[in-house]
Scaffold this motif. Structure first.
Motif, short mmCIF file in Angstrom:
data_model
loop_
_atom_site.label_atom_id
_atom_site.label_comp_id
_atom_site.label_asym_id
_atom_site.label_seq_id
_atom_site.Cartn_x
_atom_site.Cartn_y
_atom_site.Cartn_z
N LEU A 898 45.76 52.40 50.78
CA LEU A 898 45.00 51.97 51.95
C LEU A 898 44.75 50.46 51.94
O LEU A 898 43.81 49.98 52.57
CB LEU A 898 43.66 52.72 52.04
N GLY A 899 45.60 49.72 51.24
CA GLY A 899 45.41 48.27 51.15
C GLY A 899 44.19 47.87 50.36
O GLY A 899 43.71 46.74 50.48
N GLU A 900 43.69 48.78 49.51
CA GLU A 900 42.50 48.49 48.72
C GLU A 900 42.89 47.96 47.34
O GLU A 900 43.90 48.36 46.77
CB GLU A 900 41.66 49.76 48.53
N MET A 901 42.06 47.08 46.80
CA MET A 901 42.25 46.57 45.45
C MET A 901 41.53 47.51 44.49
O MET A 901 40.32 47.61 44.50
CB MET A 901 41.67 45.16 45.34
N ARG A 902 42.31 48.21 43.66
CA ARG A 902 41.71 49.19 42.76
C ARG A 902 41.83 48.80 41.29
O ARG A 902 41.55 49.61 40.42
CB ARG A 902 42.34 50.56 43.00
N ASP A 903 42.28 47.59 41.03
CA ASP A 903 42.35 47.10 39.66
C ASP A 903 41.04 46.41 39.32
O ASP A 903 40.49 45.67 40.13
CB ASP A 903 43.52 46.13 39.49
N ARG A 904 40.59 46.60 38.10
CA ARG A 904 39.28 46.10 37.72
C ARG A 904 39.34 44.77 36.99
O ARG A 904 38.41 43.98 37.04
CB ARG A 904 38.55 47.14 36.86
N SER A 905 40.42 44.52 36.24
CA SER A 905 40.49 43.28 35.48
C SER A 905 41.05 42.17 36.33
O SER A 905 41.88 42.39 37.22
CB SER A 905 41.36 43.46 34.23
N PHE A 906 40.60 40.93 36.03
CA PHE A 906 41.08 39.78 36.80
C PHE A 906 42.58 39.60 36.62
O PHE A 906 43.29 39.26 37.56
CB PHE A 906 40.34 38.52 36.35
N GLU A 907 43.10 39.84 35.41
CA GLU A 907 44.52 39.67 35.16
C GLU A 907 45.35 40.59 36.05
O GLU A 907 46.33 40.17 36.66
CB GLU A 907 44.85 39.94 33.69
N ASN A 908 44.95 41.86 36.15
CA ASN A 908 45.70 42.79 36.99
C ASN A 908 45.56 42.46 38.47
O ASN A 908 46.51 42.61 39.24
CB ASN A 908 45.22 44.22 36.73
N GLN A 909 44.38 42.00 38.87
CA GLN A 909 44.20 41.57 40.26
C GLN A 909 45.10 40.38 40.57
O GLN A 909 45.71 40.31 41.64
CB GLN A 909 42.74 41.21 40.51
N LEU A 910 45.21 39.45 39.61
CA LEU A 910 46.06 38.29 39.82
C LEU A 910 47.53 38.70 39.89
O LEU A 910 48.30 38.14 40.68
CB LEU A 910 45.84 37.29 38.68
N HIS A 911 47.93 39.71 39.10
CA HIS A 911 49.29 40.22 39.19
C HIS A 911 49.55 40.81 40.57
O HIS A 911 50.63 40.64 41.14
CB HIS A 911 49.53 41.28 38.12
N ARG A 912 48.58 41.52 41.10
CA ARG A 912 48.73 42.09 42.45
C ARG A 912 48.91 40.97 43.48
O ARG A 912 49.79 41.03 44.34
CB ARG A 912 47.51 42.93 42.82
N ALA A 913 48.06 39.95 43.40
CA ALA A 913 48.15 38.85 44.35
C ALA A 913 49.47 38.12 44.21
O ALA A 913 50.13 37.79 45.22
CB ALA A 913 46.98 37.87 44.15
N SER A 914 49.90 37.86 42.98
CA SER A 914 51.15 37.13 42.76
C SER A 914 52.35 37.96 43.17
O SER A 914 53.32 37.43 43.73
CB SER A 914 51.26 36.73 41.29
N GLY A 915 52.31 39.28 42.89
CA GLY A 915 53.41 40.15 43.30
C GLY A 915 53.52 40.21 44.81
O GLY A 915 54.63 40.16 45.37
N LEU A 916 52.38 40.31 45.48
CA LEU A 916 52.39 40.32 46.95
C LEU A 916 52.96 39.02 47.48
O LEU A 916 53.82 39.02 48.39
CB LEU A 916 50.96 40.53 47.46
N ASN A 917 52.53 37.90 46.93
CA ASN A 917 53.01 36.61 47.43
C ASN A 917 54.50 36.43 47.16
O ASN A 917 55.23 35.84 47.97
CB ASN A 917 52.21 35.48 46.78
N LEU A 918 54.98 36.94 46.03
CA LEU A 918 56.41 36.84 45.73
C LEU A 918 57.22 37.64 46.73
O LEU A 918 58.27 37.18 47.22
CB LEU A 918 56.68 37.33 44.31
N LEU A 919 56.77 38.86 47.05
CA LEU A 919 57.48 39.67 48.05
C LEU A 919 57.47 38.99 49.41
O LEU A 919 58.49 38.98 50.12
CB LEU A 919 56.84 41.05 48.15
N VAL A 920 56.33 38.46 49.79
CA VAL A 920 56.23 37.77 51.08
C VAL A 920 57.20 36.58 51.10
O VAL A 920 57.91 36.35 52.09
CB VAL A 920 54.78 37.30 51.33
#
Length: 992
Positions: A898-920
Motif C-alpha cells: 500500500l505504499g507504506e514504509m514498513r522497515d524500522r531501521s534507518f539503513e533499511n529505509q535508506l535502501h528503500r529510498a535509494s532503490g526507488l530512486n534507482l528504478l525511477v
C-alpha cells in the motif's frame, strides 16, 4: 584451484585504452616541440605516424600496443594532423615489424621507460599493501598501481601480473590489519569475543544476533532493551585504543563484514581474522547502540511533549464545556445591565433585585480559574506526568558520560546531582542546586515559591535541556558517533589557519569580512533603488506594491496543447516493457550493475539476476521474501545474499551516478536543460506494520506516522540524490547534502526549493559554497528584508524592512564561518548535521548568529531580485514542477504494501529510498532514449516536433512499464547490443 579474476575485460580495457575523447587527446596526445623534432627525423609519413602512435601509447596508457592492435580512428586523425601524415599511412607502418622494433627501442631509451620484470612483483606488493588497507576494490587498486608505474617509468605488465600484485597485497594488508587490531587483546577478551558467536541461554539466537536486533520503537521498555545490549558489549572490556591501531576505512570495512556475516561463517574464520572481525563488529555495535539509546531518549521526550500538548488541548475543550453555563449566567447579567443603562434605568435597583448572587459568585470563580495563563502551559502537564519520564531518566544518566562546553557546565552539575539522587534514593534537592541552565519558560514551575524548588520540574527541565544541548553539540557523549563535540566535526583549526594563510580555502566568498560587507552594502543599495523606482512607477512586472503591501501575482504554468498532442503521439510509439527487462536493457547501455561490488572482494555480482531482484525488492517496496515468491528461478537465499553483500548506500550512489550521467549525455536531455539547475523536495510515505512504531508524526500529513524521502532532481529530470528524513524533521538542512554528495557529473549552479526548504542558514551556506539558492517565496508579506548599517530604504520599501544586520556578529565570527564551510567541503561533517546542531544552539552562539546574519543579507538580495525579476520566478516554479512531477512516478513505482514504509531501521529505509530512486532513474533514462527514437520517427513521417514543444515532454511516463506480476529475469536481450526495441505502430486514430 584457479584464482578468481579480479579485473573484468571491460575494466582492463578502460585502464589500458589509448585516448579517444577530445579532452583526453588534447591532454595525452598533443606532441611537444621535442616530440615533433624526433618525429620529423622519420623520412616517410608512415614512419612519422607509427612513431607518434608508439610514443603516445608509452606515455598513456603506458604500454606497448600489440602488433595486431589498430589504434582508434580518433587518435590516428589527431596525430596525423600533427606529423604531416595521413591516417591510412599506418597500414603500411604495421607491415614493417623491423621498423616498429627500432622505433620502440629508440623511444624506450629516449623517454627512459623500462619493461616490467619479475623481481618487481614483490616490490610492488609491498608498496601496495598499505594502499590495499585503505581501498579494497580491484579496479581502483589497479588504477592506483598503474599510476605508480607511470610515475616510475615502468610499462604496464599483463593483466595477470597486475591481478597477482593486487591479490597478494590485499591478503598481506588484511593479515597486517587483523594482527594490528587484536594485538592488544588478552586471552580473556578473546574468549569473550568467541562467545559472541555462541547461542544465548534460550538457544534461539547467538549473542551477536541478539545484540544486532535491538528494539526500535520509542518506549521505556525498548530503551531498557537497547541499554541492556550496550552494557553487554561494554562487558567485553575491549581497549578503547583498538580503533586507532588501523585506518578508519579498514575498521569500517572490517566492522561491516562482522555485522553482515552469518554466525556459521564467523565460526569458520581462521585466527586472527575471527577475533579481529568480531572485535570490530563489537566496537561498531557499541557506537550504534549508544546512538540508538540517545535517539530513543530524544524521541521519548518528544512523545511526552506531544501527549502533553494533546492533553492540554483536550483539557481546554473540556473546560470550555464546563464554563458554558457560568459564562452564560455572567453574560446574561452583563446584557441586562447594558440594556438597563441604555434605557436610563437605575442599575442599582437591578443589581439589588437579583437573588442569585451565590450562583454568580461561583460562576466568576470558575471563569477566574480558567483564564489563568499557566493553565495552558504544557510544561505543567509534563510535570504532572513526571512518573512516565522517571521510568527511563535514571537509565540514561547511569549509562552515559556527558561532556560539555563551558556554557553548559551548570547543566552537567545538575545532571550529576540528579544522578546521585537517583542512586542514593534521596528525595529532596539541596538548598542551592545548580540552576543557571533553567530557562525563563521553566522558571515559574521550577521556582514554584520563594526559596523552594520543585524537584520534579527541576529534573524535567534538566532532561529537556540535555536533549537540546545534545542536539546542538555543546553537550556530547563518549562513544557516540552522532553526538560528538561540534568542534570535533570541523577540520582542525591549525589546518584551517594554514589553508587560509595560503589563500586556498574552498569558499566562494572573500577571506576578509570587510570586503564581503562592502560588496553587499553596495549591491543592496542598488537593488533597493531599482525596485523602488519600478514600484513608484507602477512598473513591477506581475507585482504591485501599494500602501506598503506587496502582492505578486501567481504564476500560471501552461503547457501548449500542441505539446500535449506531441507527447501523446510520442508515448504512443514507446514499446511496452516489463520492469526486469527494462533494468536488463539499461544495464546493457550503462553497466550500472557493476557498481554494486561485493563488500569484501570489491568484485561485481556473479549472480546478476539475484542482484536485480534485490534492487527491485527495494525499489517497488516488495521485500526480499515476497520478491523470491514472485521471481522465477531465484530463491530467497540467493536474493538475500546479493542484498547483504552487494547493496550498500555507497554502491547505490555510484550506480545512480552511472544512470544520471548516461541520461544527461543524450541529446534530448539537453533540450530539457543544461544540467546546471536542480530542485529538491520531500515526499511523504506513511509508516505501517512494524515500521509504524519507529516512525514520527508530522501535523502537515495528519496524525499517521511516516517518513519522507528527500530527493534532488536536475533540470534534465535526473534524480541525482535521495535520502530519508523523519516526517517531523525540517527539510532545509538536507538541501546542501544533495548538492555536494552526489557522484554524478552534474555541475549544479542554481538550486530551487519550496518555501519549507528556505532558511537563513541555508541562504548563507549556499552563497558561501558557491550555489545560487532560489526558493519559491510564498506569503511574501511575512518575509522581511534586512539592511546593513548605513543603508536606508526608499520610502516605498520601508514597510518591507524587518531590521538591521548585526555586522559585528559577522566580523567577529567570519573565521569560524569559513572554517565551517571548509569542513563541509572537506567532508568531515555533513551540512545537514551541522545545520541541525546550529539551529539547536542557544541564541548566544556566535557562529549560528553570524550565519543567520549572512543568510539575511543573501535573502534580502534574493527577495529584491524576486520582486523585480519575473524570469527568476518562472524559472524557480518550472524547476520545482519537475520535481513534483517526478514524485508521481515514484509513487506509482513504490506501490507494494500500500505504499507504506514498513522497515524500522534507518539503513533499511535508506535502501528503500535509494532503490526507488534507482528504478525511477532507470525508467527516466529508458524513456529518454526511446522518446528520442519516437520523436525522430514522428519527424520522419512529417509531424512537427520543434524543441520549444519537445521541452514540455517529460520522461516520467510509466503506463508502458509493467511493474506488477511475476518477475522473469532474462539477461539475454532479444535485440542486438546498441539497438533499440521496435517502436509501436501508430493507429489510425493517433495518426489523425
Amino acid at each position: 584451484m584457479a584464482r578468481r579474476t579480479l579485473l573484468t575485460e571491460t575494466v582492463w580495457d578502460e585502464l589500458t585504452a589509448p585516448p579517444t575523447s577530445e579532452r583526453d587527446l588534447i591532454k595525452h596526445a598533443t606532441l611537444t616541440r621535442d616530440d615533433l623534432d624526433a618525429v620529423a627525423r622519420k623520412r616517410t609519413g608512415a614512419g612519422r605516424l607509427g612513431y607518434a602512435v608508439l610514443l603516445v601509447h608509452l606515455r598513456h596508457p603506458g604500454r606497448v600496443p600489440g602488433r595486431e592492435e589498430y589504434p582508434p580512428a580518433e587518435l590516428l586523425d589527431f596525430l596525423a594532423d600533427q606529423v604531416d601524415a595521413a591516417p591510412a599511412d599506418y597500414d603500411r607502418y604495421i607491415a614493417r615489424s623491423q621498423t616498429r622494433r627500432e622505433h620502440l627501442s629508440e623511444l624506450m631509451g629516449r623517454l627512459g621507460y623500462r619493461a616490467f620484470s619479475g623481481p618487481l612483483v614483490r616490490e610492488f606488493v609491498e608498496w601496495m599493501t598499505p594502499v590495499s588497507q585503505q581501498e579494497r576494490r580491484p579496479d581502483r587498486l589497479a588504477s592506483i598501481l598503474i599510476d605508480e608505474l607511470h610515475r616510475r617509468g615502468i610499462l604496464i605488465p599483463t593483466r595477470r601480473t597486475i591481478e597477482t600484485i593486487i591479490h597478494h597485497a590485499r591478503r598481506r594488508g588484511e593479515r597486517i590489519t587483523h594482527l594490528a587490531l587484536v594485538g592488544q587483546l588478552d586471552p580473556e577478551q578473546r574468549n569473550a569475543l568467541a562467545e559472541l558467536a555462541t547461542s544465548t541461554p534460550d538457544g534461539d539466537l547467538t549473542r551477536l544476533a541478539w545484540l544486532k536486533t535491538a528494539p526500535l520503537s520509542a518506549s521505556a521498555r525498548s530503551l531498557r532493551g537497547v541499554i541492556e545490549r550496550l552494557e553487554a558489549v561494554r562487558s567485553l572490556n575491549l581497549p578503547t585504543t583498538m580503533r586507532e591501531a588501523i585506518s578508519a576505512p579498514a575498521f569500517d570495512r572490517l566492522s561491516e563484514e562482522g555485522l553482515r556475516m552469518t554466525t556459521q561463517h564467523l565460526r569458520d574464520l581462521a585466527q586472527p581474522r575471527a577475533d579481529a572481525t568480531l572485535a570490530a563488529a563489537a566496537l561498531r555495535l557499541e557506537e550504534r547502540l549508544t546512538d540508538a539509546a540517545l535517539d530513543m531518549f530524544d524521541r521519548l521526550l518528544g512523545k511526552a511533549i506531544r501527549r502533553a500538548r494533546r492533553r492540554t488541548a483536550d483539557g481546554a475543550i473540556e473546560t470550555l464545556r464546563d464554563i458554558i453555563g457560568p459564562v452564560t449566567l455572567i453574560n446574561g447579567l452583563c446584557r441586562e445591565l447594558v440594556d438597563a443603562r441604555g434605557n436610563g434605568q437605575d442599575l442599582m435597583s437591578i443589581l439589588n433585585g437579583r437573588s442569585d448572587w451565590a450562583s454568580i459568585a461561583d460562576a466568576v470563580a470558575t471563569v477566574d480559574a480558567v483564564v489563568k495563563p499557566e493553565k495552558a502551559d504544557i510544561r505543567k502537564e509534563l510535570v504532572e506526568r513526571y512518573q512516565s519520564t522517571r521510568q527511563y531518566a535514571p537509565l540514561i544518566l547511569r549509562t552515559f558520560r556527558f561532556s560539555s562546553a563551558p556554557a553548559a557546565a551548570s547543566l552537567l552539575r545538575a545532571l550529576a546531582l540528579i544522578h546521585e539522587m537517583y542512586d542514593t534514593g534521596r528525595r529532596t534537592l539541596p538548598a542551592k542546586p545548580p540552576s543557571a541552565f533553567v530557562k525563563k519558560a521553566w522558571k515559574p514551575l521550577v521556582f514554584s515559591s520563594p526559596g523552594e524548588i520543585d524537584r520534579r520540574a527541576y529534573e524535567l527541565c534538566a532532561l529537556y535541556e540535555l536533549r537540546d544541548r545534545l542536539r546542538a553539540g555543546d553537550v556530547w557523549v563518549e562513544g557516540s558517533r552522532k553526538r560528538r563535540n561540534f568542534d570535533d566535526r570541523m577540520i582542525p583549526k591549525a589546518t584551517f589557519d594554514v589553508l587560509r594563510a595560503e589563500g586556498s580555502l574552498p569558499v566562494a566568498a572573500p577571506s576578509d569580512p570587510a570586503e564581503y560587507l562592502d560588496q553587499r552594502r553596495t549591491q543592496i543599495a542598488k537593488e533597493l533603488e531599482d525596485v523602488a523606482a519600478l514600484a513608484e512607477a507602477g512598473a513591477l512586472p506581475d507585482a504591485e506594491l501599494k500602501d506598503g503591501v506587496l502582492q505578486i501575482r501567481p504564476i500560471k504554468a501552461a503547457t501548449p496543447p500542441e505539446a500535449l498532442d506531441l507527447s501523446r503521439a510520442a508515448y504512443g510509439l514507446l514499446p511496452s516493457i516489463k520492469i526486469p527487462d527494462l533494468l536488463t536493457e539499461v544495464n546493457g547501455w550503462t553497466g550500472f550493475a557493476d557498481r554494486f561490488v561485493h563488500h569484501r572482494s570489491g568484485l561485481p555480482a556473479e549472480n546478476q539476476k539475484a542482484l536485480f531482484a534485490a534492487l527491485l525488492a527495494d525499489g517497488v517496496n516488495l521485500g526480499i521474501s515476497r520478491m523470491a515468491e514472485a521471481s522465477r528461478d531465484l530463491t530467497f537465499r540467493q536474493i538475500a545474499w546479493a542484498h547483504d553483500w552487494h547493496i550498500r548506500e555507497d554502491t547505490y550512489i555510484e550506480a545512480l551516478a552511472c544512470l544520471i550521467d548516461a541520461q544527461r549525455a543524450l541529446p534530448l536531455a539537453g533540450i530539457w536543460g543544461e544540467g546546471i539547475t536542480s530542485s529538491s523536495d520531500g515526499q511523504y510515505f506513511r509508516a505501517g506494520g512494524r515500521g509504524e512504531a519507529a516512525a514520527e508524526v508530522n501535523a502537515r500529513y495528519g496524525t499517521e506516522p511516516g517518513v519522507k524521502f528527500y530527493t534532488h532532481i536536475s533540470d534534465q529530470f535526473g534524480p541525482y540524490h535521495t535520502t530519508v528524513i523523519a516526517a517531523s524533521a525540517a527539510e532545509a538542512p538536507h538541501v546542501i547534502d544533495g548538492l555536494l554528495h552526489h557522484q554524478s557529473g552534474l555541475a549544479i549552479e542554481e538550486h530551487y526549493v519550496d518555501t519549507g526548504g528556505a532558511t537563513d542558514h541555508v541562504f548563507a551556506l549556499c552563497y558561501l559554497l558557491g550555489f545560487l539558492f532560489s526558493p519559491r517565496l510564498r506569503n511574501f508579506k511575512d518575509r522581511k528584508i534586512y539592511l546593513l548599517p548605513g543603508t536606508t530604504a526608499p520610502v516605498a520599501l520601508t514597510p518591507l524592512v524587518g531590521g538591521s544586520i548585526r555586522e559585528n556578529a559577522i566580523r567577529e565570527n567570519w573565521g569560524e564561518v569559513l572554517r565551517l564551510i571548509t569542513s563541509i567541503r572537506a567532508g568531515t561533517a555533513t551540512a545537514s548535521s551541522m545545520l541541525s546542531s546550529l539551529s539547536a544552539y542557544p541564541r548566544q552562539n556566535g557562529l549560528a548568529v553570524a550565519l543567520r546574519e549572512i543568510g539575511r543579507i543573501e535573502r534580502t538580495l534574493f527577495a529584491l531580485d524576486w520582486i523585480k525579476n519575473p524570469d527568476l520566478r518562472h524559472r524557480t516554479n518550472a524547476g520545482l514542477n519537475k520535481g513534483e512531477a517526478r514524485n508521481a512516478l515514484a509513487r506509482a513505482v513504490f506501490f507494494n504494501r500500500l505504499g507504506e514504509m514498513r522497515d524500522r531501521s534507518f539503513e533499511n529505509q535508506l535502501h528503500r529510498a535509494s532503490g526507488l530512486n534507482l528504478l525511477v532513474a532507470a525508467i527516466i533514462l529508458w524513456n529518454t532514449r526511446y522518446l528520442e527514437a519516437a520523436l525522430s520517427n514522428l519527424r520522419d513521417k512529417g509531424m512537427g516536433a520543434p524543441d520549444d514543444l519537445v521541452k514540455h515532454i517529460a520522461p516520467l511516463g510509466w503506463e508502458h512499464v509493467g511493474l506488477t506480476g511475476d518477475y522473469i529475469w532474462n539477461l539475454i536481450q532479444s535485440h542486438l547490443p546498441g539497438e533499440l526495441r521496435p517502436l509501436r505502430a501508430r493507429s489510425a486514430a493517433q495518426a489523425a
